[in-house]
Each structure stands twice: as C-alpha cells, then as structure tokens.
Enzyme design. Structure first.
Site, PDB file in Angstrom:
ATOM      1  N   SER A 234      29.145  36.704  34.435  1.00 36.86           N
ATOM      2  CA  SER A 234      29.492  36.882  35.848  1.00 36.86           C
ATOM      3  C   SER A 234      28.427  37.566  36.700  1.00 36.86           C
ATOM      4  CB  SER A 234      30.812  37.656  35.979  1.00 36.86           C
ATOM      5  OG  SER A 234      30.667  38.967  35.481  1.00 36.86           O
ATOM      6  N   LYS A 279      36.605  43.982  40.815  1.00 38.31           N
ATOM      7  CA  LYS A 279      35.188  44.139  41.156  1.00 38.31           C
ATOM      8  C   LYS A 279      35.010  44.566  42.607  1.00 38.31           C
ATOM      9  CE  LYS A 279      33.537  41.145  37.495  1.00 38.31           C
ATOM     10  NZ  LYS A 279      32.757  39.976  37.084  1.00 38.31           N
TER      11      LYS A 279
END
Length: 340
Positions: A234, A279
C-alpha cells in the site's frame, strides 16, 4: 479455630484471564497505525532534498485475542476481520508475513520503475528467480506449494521470470502433467501435479499460484529503501512520489506535509488498499495537510469516498485528493501554490 482460605478459585480465575490474553481468536483486528516520513527511509545517491515531506501511512494489524476483540467492538475506527478474509486457507502466520514482505518488495520495485520512467531515466533488470506469492484454493498447487517457495524449473527446464513460467504453462492443456522444482527453507524439492482450467477464466490453464519476480533493479543513481518489517503493497504511490522528488530539482512538496496511500504498478496506475479510514486518522495525528487516496475511477465505494467521510467525521482540515495514477498526484503538486 481459623478457617482455611482456599486460593484455588483465585488461581483459576487468574489463569483464565491470562489465557484470554494469549489465546488467539479466529479474527484479525486492525487499528490506526502511523504516518512515517519517507526521506529518512529512501536514499537516492546525490538526490535532491525537500522542505516539506512525503509520508507513508500504516495500520496496526494483529491476530485477535479476547481483549483486543472486545476493545475493537467498542472502538469506532478499529476493524475486525474473519481470519479467512486476511489469510488463505491453511496459510500459516509465518507464510502470511512472508507474503506481506514480498508484496512490499514488489511495491518498492514498481515505485522505482514509475519514478525513473517519469524522470526519463532508464532502468535495467537482473532476474534471479520467481517466488510464490499466494495459492488459489482448489487449484493443483494447493497443498503442494507454499507462499515463499522459490521456483527454479518447470519440467526440468530452468526459468528466471514469472513471464517465462506463464509461457511454459500456457502451452499445456487441462490434465497435462507438470513438474515444478522449487526450494523451501534452503531445501530443493519437486512437486508433481496436473494443470487445470481456471474457474473465472476457463480459456486458460494453470496450477493456481500468484507469482512475484525476484529481481534486482539496476539504476543510476542508486536507490536504497529501508522498510524494516513494514509489509504489504500500500505504500507504492508514496514511495514513487518520494523517489521522483529526490530525482528532480523541483521540490514537489511545496513545503507541505503530504501523506497518502495506494498500490502502484510499474506503469504508474494507483490501486485501492485496505484500512483507508485508519490511515486517515494516522495521517491527521501526524499533522499531514494533504492526503492522496485511490479514486478507483470514481467508484461509489472507492477509497477516496471512504477517506472523505472519515476526514469529515474526525473534523480534520487535511485535504483529501483523489488519484487514479501517479501522474494525477504529480500534476496536483505541480499546480500547488508554494506554502510560505
């Protein structure tokens, strides 16, 4: 006469409580992780420095126990996932961790290729072998190969790239035998099986393995990326932005603190990731002012839309920017006014 006090019940209760801490449940729990500045992690020989910063963002993911499960139940931004959503059937935690680290290596390579192409600097490759990334349940390789196995030969013929492996297998027909030579934990072995049609692609046959090339990228200038035990793909987008920024004189950070997430392909396409909400929280806590989120071509359930919702929920001033490609992010930054 004094009554005897029995400590046995207390000992049993203590043992149960301790057991609850260590006994794993069939779930994973993920929590907001951290936002980590990339300039100290990525070093390019004679690279340019930046006044702002690019940051990767992470989630904290671990096997659930009784306490972490209950905590996640009452925490708004903790997520609980069934075991089989995270790990493959019969996949061990060691194999899962190996797969995550391999995906991180692939992410680094794709980021380097993307950034160097954008900067107009050629990249060369030295292929060494191919690793098994994952196994498709119900396909011939299941139970015979494992994530992390290094493949060496097909039917006795050596190969050095996933492309060569796929080319060899694609010449076969369903039911044809195939012998794969591989190494596992330093020991060489062979696996015999027959190729099979893919359920979702019956025109093609295979053994049901995801592959990743073990290759060295040869670049001038040289690139070093130190990620320790961070796994998964990611961080690809943010890696590519940091690398490109160190390769070029113009500072794309424009003095801003910039976070983000998204996978990256060698041709610069940005893909979705898990844990976008967590996040966003990690980036906000780290003081990020801009956050790049995968747009998924405007899909209703895209990472970008989930990121915008979370940003609104936590009342952050951080700007959420949708991107489908590496070039989208670069274009946005090139047109961003310098922060005084």
């Amino acid at each position: 006469m004094r009554k005897k006090i029995s400590f046995l019940p207390y000992i049993l209760i203590t043992a149960v409580l301790i057991g609850a801490i260590y006994y794993p449940l069939p779930y994973f729990v993920s929590k907001p992780g951290m936002a980590k500045e990339l300039e100290p992690i990525i070093k390019i020989e004679n690279g340019y420095h930046e006044k702002g910063s690019f940051m990767l963002t992470t989630v904290r993911m671990g096997r659930a126990n009784f306490y972490s499960y209950l905590t996640a139940k009452v925490s708004k931004y903790d997520e609980i996932y069934p075991l089989d959503m995270i790990m493959g059937k019969k996949e061990t935690e060691e194999e899962f961790n190996t797969r995550q680290l391999q995906m991180m290596e692939g992410s680094k390579e794709s980021a380097i290729e993307t950034a160097f192409k954008k900067a107009g600097i050629p990249v060369q490759y030295r292929y060494k072998s191919v690793y098994v990334l994952d196994i498709v349940p119900g396909m011939p390789a299941a139970g015979k190969l494992k994530s992390g196995d290094r493949l060496l030969k097909v039917d006795g013929h050596p190969f050095i790239s996933s492309g060569q492996f796929i080319e060899s297998v694609s010449k076969k027909h369903e039911g044809d035998p195939i012998k794969i030579t591989f190494t596992r934990k330093g020991k060489t072995d062979t696996a015999n099986m027959s190729v099979k049609k893919f359920k979702n692609d019956p025109k093609h046959v295979g053994v049901g393995i995801g592959l990743v090339d073990d290759k060295d990228l040869i670049t001038l200038p040289k690139v070093k990326i130190k990620t320790d035990e961070i796994g998964g793909p990611s961080a690809g987008l943010m890696f590519s932005l940091e690398i490109y920024n160190q390769l070029t004189k113009e500072d794309l950070t424009r003095n801003y603190e910039i976070a983000g997430t998204g996978t990256i392909t060698p041709n610069g396409m940005v893909g979705p990731i898990g844990g976008i909400e967590q996040k966003i929280i990690a980036a906000d806590k780290a003081g990020a002012e801009i956050f790049f989120a995968p747009n998924e071509k405007g899909a209703k359930d895209s990472n970008y839309r989930a990121a915008v919702k979370t940003a609104k929920d936590i009342d952050t001033d951080m700007k959420i920017i949708p991107v489908d490609t590496f070039n989208d992010a670069v274009h946005y930054l090139e047109n961003l006014k310098m922060k005084s």
